[in-house]
Scaffold this motif. Structure first.
Motif, PDB file in Angstrom:
ATOM      1  N   CYS A  36       0.829  -1.395   0.073  1.00  0.00           N
ATOM      2  CA  CYS A  36       0.053  -0.089   0.058  1.00  0.00           C
ATOM      3  C   CYS A  36       1.024   1.117  -0.108  1.00  0.00           C
ATOM      4  N   ARG A  37       0.468   2.063  -0.800  1.00  0.00           N
ATOM      5  CA  ARG A  37       1.105   3.549  -1.016  1.00  0.00           C
ATOM      6  C   ARG A  37       0.083   4.475  -0.933  1.00  0.00           C
ATOM      7  N   SER A  53      -4.930   6.295  -2.360  1.00  0.00           N
ATOM      8  CA  SER A  53      -3.846   5.190  -2.051  1.00  0.00           C
ATOM      9  C   SER A  53      -3.991   4.244  -3.564  1.00  0.00           C
ATOM     10  N   THR A  99       2.859   8.024   2.411  1.00  0.00           N
ATOM     11  CA  THR A  99       2.955   6.998   3.452  1.00  0.00           C
ATOM     12  C   THR A  99       3.068   5.852   2.673  1.00  0.00           C
ATOM     13  N   ALA A 100       3.568   4.833   3.246  1.00  0.00           N
ATOM     14  CA  ALA A 100       3.517   3.468   2.624  1.00  0.00           C
ATOM     15  C   ALA A 100       3.701   2.275   3.770  1.00  0.00           C
ATOM     16  N   ASN A 101       3.666   1.172   3.354  1.00  0.00           N
ATOM     17  CA  ASN A 101       3.857  -0.037   4.498  1.00  0.00           C
ATOM     18  C   ASN A 101       4.648  -1.106   3.710  1.00  0.00           C
ATOM     19  N   ASP A 114      -3.022   1.733   8.935  1.00  0.00           N
ATOM     20  CA  ASP A 114      -2.263   0.681   8.037  1.00  0.00           C
ATOM     21  C   ASP A 114      -0.832   0.930   7.414  1.00  0.00           C
ATOM     22  N   TYR A 115      -0.435   2.280   8.016  1.00  0.00           N
ATOM     23  CA  TYR A 115       0.911   2.814   7.584  1.00  0.00           C
ATOM     24  C   TYR A 115       1.894   3.230   8.831  1.00  0.00           C
ATOM     25  N   TRP A 118       6.182   7.385   6.967  1.00  0.00           N
ATOM     26  CA  TRP A 118       5.644   8.544   6.792  1.00  0.00           C
ATOM     27  C   TRP A 118       6.822   9.570   6.109  1.00  0.00           C
TER      28      TRP A 118
END
Length: 128
Positions: A36-37, A53, A99-101, A114-115, A118
């Motif tokens: 996810c971004r 997203s 943000t991302a994971n 979920d993130y 940052w």
């Protein structure tokens, strides 16, 4: 260590456009596009909210407030996330965060929990 660096913020008049970029580092080749971004924003005195997203399917999802005006896209080769903002409104003024994971993510997520990673944020100001 994942790092995210935003650029492209600034001041515009209502109705004008801006394009934000976010370059990610710390991901292995081919890994970035599976996760996810997202773009979030936070206006003074308000909670941080999800704007757009993208997940592994490459199809962006959007907050209702920006649908039809904002377009998110991703260049996996350059590990870059973009947010093109058109027909901007004063209500779009905020600090915008990338943000991302590192969890497989099929269709994107606008849920802040979920993130874990940052960027530092970039200021966007829209005047009427």
């Amino acid at each position: 260590q994942v790092q995210l660096v935003e650029s492209g913020g600034g001041s515009v008049q209502a109705g004008e456009s801006l394009k934000l970029s976010c370059v990610a580092s710390g991901y292995a080749d081919g890994e970035y596009s599976d996760y996810c971004r997202a773009w979030f924003r936070q206006a003074p005195g308000k909670e941080r909210e999800g704007v757009a997203s993208i997940g592994a399917n490459g199809l962006p999802i959007y907050a209702d407030s920006v649908k039809g005006r904002f377009t998110a896209s991703s260049d996996s080769g350059n590990r870059t996330l973009y947010l093109e903002m058109n027909n901007m409104e004063p209500g779009d003024s905020a600090i915008y965060y990338c943000t991302a994971n590192r969890l497989y993510c099929h269709g994107g997520s606008l849920w802040i929990r979920d993130y874990p990673f940052w960027g530092q944020g970039t200021q966007v100001t829209v005047s009427s």
